[in-house]
Scaffold this active site. Structure first.
Site, PDB file in Angstrom:
ATOM      1  CD  GLU A  80      -2.961   1.501   0.498  1.00  0.00           C
ATOM      2  OE1 GLU A  80      -2.622   1.776  -0.789  1.00  0.00           O
ATOM      3  OE2 GLU A  80      -3.869   1.432   0.595  1.00  0.00           O
ATOM      4  CG  ASP A  81      -0.799   4.534  -1.329  1.00  0.00           C
ATOM      5  OD1 ASP A  81      -1.544   4.215  -0.518  1.00  0.00           O
ATOM      6  OD2 ASP A  81      -1.324   5.642  -2.295  1.00  0.00           O
ATOM      7  CG  ASP A  86      -3.969  10.074   6.591  1.00  0.00           C
ATOM      8  OD1 ASP A  86      -2.895  10.588   7.199  1.00  0.00           O
ATOM      9  OD2 ASP A  86      -4.890  10.653   6.399  1.00  0.00           O
ATOM     10  CG  PHE A  94      -1.767  16.324   0.402  1.00  0.00           C
ATOM     11  CD1 PHE A  94      -2.677  15.297   0.588  1.00  0.00           C
ATOM     12  CD2 PHE A  94      -1.407  16.748  -0.858  1.00  0.00           C
ATOM     13  CE1 PHE A  94      -3.279  14.550  -0.442  1.00  0.00           C
ATOM     14  CE2 PHE A  94      -2.080  16.104  -1.960  1.00  0.00           C
ATOM     15  CZ  PHE A  94      -3.042  14.963  -1.681  1.00  0.00           C
ATOM     16  NE  ARG A 124      -3.395   8.159  -9.252  1.00  0.00           N
ATOM     17  CZ  ARG A 124      -3.656   8.068  -8.029  1.00  0.00           C
ATOM     18  NH1 ARG A 124      -2.968   7.531  -7.127  1.00  0.00           N
ATOM     19  NH2 ARG A 124      -4.958   8.222  -7.754  1.00  0.00           N
TER      20      ARG A 124
HETATM   21  P1  5GP Z   1      -6.270   6.097   5.549  1.00  0.00           P
HETATM   22  O1  5GP Z   1      -7.544   5.165   5.193  1.00  0.00           O
HETATM   23  O2  5GP Z   1      -5.112   5.368   6.186  1.00  0.00           O
HETATM   24  O3  5GP Z   1      -6.829   7.185   6.257  1.00  0.00           O
HETATM   25  O4  5GP Z   1      -5.871   6.636   4.100  1.00  0.00           O
HETATM   26  C1  5GP Z   1      -5.162   6.049   3.215  1.00  0.00           C
HETATM   27  C2  5GP Z   1      -5.627   6.574   1.835  1.00  0.00           C
HETATM   28  O5  5GP Z   1      -5.483   7.941   1.756  1.00  0.00           O
HETATM   29  C3  5GP Z   1      -4.271   6.382   1.043  1.00  0.00           C
HETATM   30  O6  5GP Z   1      -4.356   5.135   0.197  1.00  0.00           O
HETATM   31  C4  5GP Z   1      -4.414   7.524   0.200  1.00  0.00           C
HETATM   32  O7  5GP Z   1      -5.101   7.504  -1.003  1.00  0.00           O
HETATM   33  C5  5GP Z   1      -4.683   8.593   0.887  1.00  0.00           C
HETATM   34  N1  5GP Z   1      -3.944   9.599   1.539  1.00  0.00           N
HETATM   35  C6  5GP Z   1      -3.591   9.669   2.861  1.00  0.00           C
HETATM   36  N2  5GP Z   1      -2.700  10.660   3.051  1.00  0.00           N
HETATM   37  C7  5GP Z   1      -2.199  11.140   1.630  1.00  0.00           C
HETATM   38  C8  5GP Z   1      -1.265  12.051   1.481  1.00  0.00           C
HETATM   39  O8  5GP Z   1      -0.555  12.735   1.909  1.00  0.00           O
HETATM   40  N3  5GP Z   1      -1.560  12.086   0.089  1.00  0.00           N
HETATM   41  C9  5GP Z   1      -2.242  11.587  -0.924  1.00  0.00           C
HETATM   42  N4  5GP Z   1      -1.953  11.672  -1.924  1.00  0.00           N
HETATM   43  N5  5GP Z   1      -2.901  10.632  -0.479  1.00  0.00           N
HETATM   44  C10 5GP Z   1      -3.062  10.427   0.670  1.00  0.00           C
END
Ligand code: 5GP
Length: 177
Positions: A100-101, A104, A153, A166
């Site tokens: 996973e990228d 958060d 971000f 991307r």
């Molecule tokens: P979570 O469910 O952990 O809050 O969020 C995960 C998803 O939120 C990631 O897969 C991504 O798509 C998006 N996300 C969270 N932080 C960032 C960020 O700093 N930049 C970008 N581009 N996407 C983020």
């Protein structure tokens, strides 16, 4: 500095820095999964560059498959439900590594893991490029983390701002002020 739509971003982690950490994580996976024939489950779209670079450094026999997470508002007390789509591989009895990228709040990863576990894999671990500890709200296992970052971000290296960015080879952060 770069401009994406209405926002300005600056280099946060250059391409070489990303490559170094991704290679180090791949080495750990090579050691830990020797003889286990892991199946990597990469979560699109954000993980496409990380998954490609990581897998190029994996030398043990393995498979890779790609899934997407579809978010929708359901009539459900928890609000947004995230459904895993595109999983065609039989994961029963397999050693799974989720790629996973970014983690958060951890909500996305929590839901991915819950859905993968219904397929009865032998084990599930996670490999993430970025982790924002300050934003975490869920207790999710983070087994292989390339970078812990501040709650800012970021875009590039697979991650987008409104669909753009991307393609950038380095990771950029939103300029504050
Ligand atoms: P979570 O469910 O952990 O809050 O969020 C995960 C998803 O939120 C990631 O897969 C991504 O798509 C998006 N996300 C969270 N932080 C960032 C960020 O700093 N930049 C970008 N581009 N996407 C983020």
């Amino acid at each position: 500095m770069i401009q994406i739509k209405d926002k300005t971003f600056e280099v946060f982690i250059p391409e070489a820095g990303l490559a170094e950490k991704v290679a180090a994580v791949a080495e750990r996976i090579n050691r830990d999964y020797e003889g286990k024939n892991p199946v990597f489950v990469a979560v699109l779209n954000g993980s496409f560059m990380f998954a490609a670079d990581l897998l190029k450094k994996i030398r043990i026999p393995c498979e890779i498959t790609f899934v997407k997470v579809a978010s929708y508002h359901a009539m459900h007390s928890t609000g947004k439900v995230k459904e895993l789509i595109g999983l065609t591989e039989d994961l029963a009895g397999r050693h799974v590594v989720v790629v996973e990228d970014i983690v958060d709040t951890g909500i996305t990863m929590e839901q991915i893991l819950a859905q993968l576990r219904t397929h009865r894999p032998a084990s599930v671990k996670t490999a993430v490029l970025l982790f924002k500890p300050e934003a975490l709200q869920r207790d999710v296992p983070l087994d292989y983390v390339c970078f812990e970052i501040a709650n800012r971000f970021v875009v590039g290296y697979g991650l987008d701002y409104d669909g753009y960015g991307r393609n950038l080879a380095s990771l950029y952060v939103l300029r504050e002020g």
